[in-house]
Design a protein around this motif. Structure first.
Motif, PDB file in Angstrom:
ATOM      1  N   LEU A 124       0.808  -1.219   0.000  1.00  0.00           N
ATOM      2  CA  LEU A 124       0.000   0.000   0.000  1.00  0.00           C
ATOM      3  C   LEU A 124       0.840   1.267   0.000  1.00  0.00           C
ATOM      4  O   LEU A 124       0.379   2.316  -0.445  1.00  0.00           O
ATOM      5  CB  LEU A 124      -0.947   0.002   1.203  1.00  0.00           C
ATOM      6  N   SER A 125       2.078   1.207   0.493  1.00  0.00           N
ATOM      7  CA  SER A 125       2.926   2.403   0.526  1.00  0.00           C
ATOM      8  C   SER A 125       3.522   2.709  -0.836  1.00  0.00           C
ATOM      9  O   SER A 125       3.550   3.859  -1.268  1.00  0.00           O
ATOM     10  CB  SER A 125       4.083   2.259   1.500  1.00  0.00           C
ATOM     11  N   SER A 126       4.032   1.683  -1.512  1.00  0.00           N
ATOM     12  CA  SER A 126       4.737   1.906  -2.775  1.00  0.00           C
ATOM     13  C   SER A 126       3.878   1.633  -4.001  1.00  0.00           C
ATOM     14  O   SER A 126       4.205   2.073  -5.099  1.00  0.00           O
ATOM     15  CB  SER A 126       5.980   1.020  -2.842  1.00  0.00           C
ATOM     16  N   GLY A 127       2.794   0.869  -3.846  1.00  0.00           N
ATOM     17  CA  GLY A 127       1.974   0.492  -4.984  1.00  0.00           C
ATOM     18  C   GLY A 127       2.537  -0.693  -5.754  1.00  0.00           C
ATOM     19  O   GLY A 127       1.980  -1.085  -6.775  1.00  0.00           O
ATOM     20  N   ALA A 128       3.624  -1.273  -5.264  1.00  0.00           N
ATOM     21  CA  ALA A 128       4.239  -2.412  -5.950  1.00  0.00           C
ATOM     22  C   ALA A 128       3.459  -3.692  -5.670  1.00  0.00           C
ATOM     23  O   ALA A 128       3.069  -3.950  -4.536  1.00  0.00           O
ATOM     24  CB  ALA A 128       5.687  -2.579  -5.492  1.00  0.00           C
ATOM     25  N   ALA A 129       3.258  -4.484  -6.715  1.00  0.00           N
ATOM     26  CA  ALA A 129       2.555  -5.757  -6.580  1.00  0.00           C
ATOM     27  C   ALA A 129       3.531  -6.892  -6.862  1.00  0.00           C
ATOM     28  O   ALA A 129       4.413  -6.761  -7.703  1.00  0.00           O
ATOM     29  CB  ALA A 129       1.394  -5.816  -7.570  1.00  0.00           C
ATOM     30  N   HIS A 130       3.363  -7.990  -6.123  1.00  0.00           N
ATOM     31  CA  HIS A 130       4.149  -9.179  -6.427  1.00  0.00           C
ATOM     32  C   HIS A 130       3.293 -10.424  -6.230  1.00  0.00           C
ATOM     33  O   HIS A 130       2.379 -10.453  -5.408  1.00  0.00           O
ATOM     34  CB  HIS A 130       5.441  -9.242  -5.609  1.00  0.00           C
ATOM     35  N   VAL A 131       3.578 -11.432  -7.030  1.00  0.00           N
ATOM     36  CA  VAL A 131       2.832 -12.680  -6.983  1.00  0.00           C
ATOM     37  C   VAL A 131       3.388 -13.526  -5.842  1.00  0.00           C
ATOM     38  O   VAL A 131       4.568 -13.845  -5.816  1.00  0.00           O
ATOM     39  CB  VAL A 131       2.944 -13.438  -8.323  1.00  0.00           C
ATOM     40  N   ARG A 132       2.522 -13.872  -4.900  1.00  0.00           N
ATOM     41  CA  ARG A 132       2.934 -14.749  -3.792  1.00  0.00           C
ATOM     42  C   ARG A 132       2.856 -16.211  -4.195  1.00  0.00           C
ATOM     43  O   ARG A 132       3.642 -17.028  -3.745  1.00  0.00           O
ATOM     44  CB  ARG A 132       2.057 -14.529  -2.564  1.00  0.00           C
ATOM     45  N   ALA A 133       1.876 -16.564  -5.006  1.00  0.00           N
ATOM     46  CA  ALA A 133       1.711 -17.945  -5.452  1.00  0.00           C
ATOM     47  C   ALA A 133       0.889 -17.935  -6.729  1.00  0.00           C
ATOM     48  O   ALA A 133       0.117 -17.011  -6.970  1.00  0.00           O
ATOM     49  CB  ALA A 133       1.007 -18.776  -4.376  1.00  0.00           C
ATOM     50  N   SER A 134       1.054 -18.975  -7.533  1.00  0.00           N
ATOM     51  CA  SER A 134       0.253 -19.099  -8.749  1.00  0.00           C
ATOM     52  C   SER A 134      -0.093 -20.559  -8.979  1.00  0.00           C
ATOM     53  O   SER A 134       0.561 -21.459  -8.459  1.00  0.00           O
ATOM     54  CB  SER A 134       0.987 -18.512  -9.955  1.00  0.00           C
ATOM     55  N   VAL A 135      -1.117 -20.766  -9.769  1.00  0.00           N
ATOM     56  CA  VAL A 135      -1.591 -22.105 -10.083  1.00  0.00           C
ATOM     57  C   VAL A 135      -0.909 -22.557 -11.365  1.00  0.00           C
ATOM     58  O   VAL A 135      -0.873 -21.824 -12.357  1.00  0.00           O
ATOM     59  CB  VAL A 135      -3.128 -22.094 -10.269  1.00  0.00           C
ATOM     60  N   ALA A 136      -0.377 -23.764 -11.342  1.00  0.00           N
ATOM     61  CA  ALA A 136       0.264 -24.320 -12.527  1.00  0.00           C
ATOM     62  C   ALA A 136      -0.768 -24.536 -13.629  1.00  0.00           C
ATOM     63  O   ALA A 136      -1.952 -24.753 -13.351  1.00  0.00           O
ATOM     64  CB  ALA A 136       0.945 -25.642 -12.178  1.00  0.00           C
ATOM     65  N   GLU A 137      -0.324 -24.488 -14.876  1.00  0.00           N
ATOM     66  CA  GLU A 137      -1.201 -24.741 -16.012  1.00  0.00           C
ATOM     67  C   GLU A 137      -1.895 -26.086 -15.828  1.00  0.00           C
ATOM     68  O   GLU A 137      -1.259 -27.084 -15.494  1.00  0.00           O
ATOM     69  CB  GLU A 137      -0.389 -24.747 -17.308  1.00  0.00           C
ATOM     70  N   GLY A 138      -3.203 -26.098 -15.991  1.00  0.00           N
ATOM     71  CA  GLY A 138      -3.977 -27.318 -15.814  1.00  0.00           C
ATOM     72  C   GLY A 138      -4.433 -27.547 -14.383  1.00  0.00           C
ATOM     73  O   GLY A 138      -5.232 -28.437 -14.118  1.00  0.00           O
ATOM     74  N   GLY A 139      -3.916 -26.745 -13.436  1.00  0.00           N
ATOM     75  CA  GLY A 139      -4.316 -26.871 -12.042  1.00  0.00           C
ATOM     76  C   GLY A 139      -5.674 -26.246 -11.797  1.00  0.00           C
ATOM     77  O   GLY A 139      -6.192 -25.503 -12.618  1.00  0.00           O
ATOM     78  N   SER A 140      -6.258 -26.547 -10.663  1.00  0.00           N
ATOM     79  CA  SER A 140      -7.564 -26.018 -10.308  1.00  0.00           C
ATOM     80  C   SER A 140      -7.463 -24.525  -9.996  1.00  0.00           C
ATOM     81  O   SER A 140      -6.663 -24.111  -9.154  1.00  0.00           O
ATOM     82  CB  SER A 140      -8.102 -26.768  -9.083  1.00  0.00           C
ATOM     83  N   PRO A 141      -8.268 -23.692 -10.676  1.00  0.00           N
ATOM     84  CA  PRO A 141      -8.215 -22.248 -10.439  1.00  0.00           C
ATOM     85  C   PRO A 141      -8.536 -21.878  -8.986  1.00  0.00           C
ATOM     86  O   PRO A 141      -9.251 -22.598  -8.295  1.00  0.00           O
ATOM     87  CB  PRO A 141      -9.289 -21.685 -11.368  1.00  0.00           C
ATOM     88  N   LEU A 142      -8.008 -20.740  -8.568  1.00  0.00           N
ATOM     89  CA  LEU A 142      -8.281 -20.210  -7.232  1.00  0.00           C
ATOM     90  C   LEU A 142      -9.620 -19.510  -7.234  1.00  0.00           C
ATOM     91  O   LEU A 142     -10.026 -18.915  -8.224  1.00  0.00           O
ATOM     92  CB  LEU A 142      -7.190 -19.232  -6.808  1.00  0.00           C
ATOM     93  N   ASP A 143     -10.302 -19.580  -6.113  1.00  0.00           N
ATOM     94  CA  ASP A 143     -11.554 -18.878  -5.916  1.00  0.00           C
ATOM     95  C   ASP A 143     -11.303 -17.798  -4.879  1.00  0.00           C
ATOM     96  O   ASP A 143     -10.594 -18.013  -3.921  1.00  0.00           O
ATOM     97  CB  ASP A 143     -12.619 -19.852  -5.392  1.00  0.00           C
TER      98      ASP A 143
END
Length: 170
Positions: A124-143
């Motif tokens: 919130l201070s810098s506005g920078a975003a980073h991915v903490r985790a991602s779903v592998a191709e073919g994996g079940s999408p996150l809700d």
């Protein structure tokens, strides 16, 4: 406390647009988002501030360190502290589901499920975003939305019925 109606207020927005969670404010008022409209009402129900966002608000409004945090459908994040207009402080870099929204992981970090594939943290201070985790191709999408537990552990459910817990380093 007795369940009596204290005030009713016409917000000037379409009811079907008011699908975003409102936020009780510390001073007894309430913040409400409906579509692209953002309003603050005082404790008696009078509209004390009204603003328009560049984006449709999604999820719940959040009490942030600098004001009310609002997540937009395109992933933009705004802070609103009247009388100033909403200010864009960053973006998650993708779409956040209407029923998803974001969660405050700690006083300076907002997290959201983005595009159904990534758990993204926004500083919130810098506005920078980073991915903490991602779903592998073919994996079940996150809700969405994510939930935050002790020590900033972020939980997200998959459409396949799993719950994952992700710490600040992923």
């Amino acid at each position: 406390p007795a369940g009596a109606i204290v005030a009713t207020t016409a917000l000037g927005v379409r009811g079907r647009d008011a699908d975003t969670g409102s936020l009780a404010l510390r001073d007894g008022g309430v913040a409400v988002a409906a579509g692209r409209s953002l309003l603050e009402l005082d404790g008696r129900g009078a509209v004390r501030a009204r603003a328009t966002l560049d984006d449709r608000a999604v999820g719940a409004l959040i009490d942030g360190p600098e004001g009310t945090l609002v997540t937009g459908e395109t992933g933009a994040v705004y802070v609103f502290r009247p009388p100033a207009p909403p200010r864009k402080i960053g973006t998650f870099g993708g779409q956040v589901r209407r029923d998803g929204g974001a969660a405050l992981a700690d006083p300076r970090t907002l997290v959201a499920v983005v595009d159904g594939r990534r758990l993204v943290a926004l500083d919130l201070s810098s506005g920078a975003a980073h991915v903490r985790a991602s779903v592998a191709e073919g994996g079940s999408p996150l809700d969405g939305p994510p939930a935050v537990g002790p020590n900033g552990l972020v939980y997200a459910a998959t459409q396949g019925g799993m719950v994952v817990g992700v710490d600040a380093v992923g």
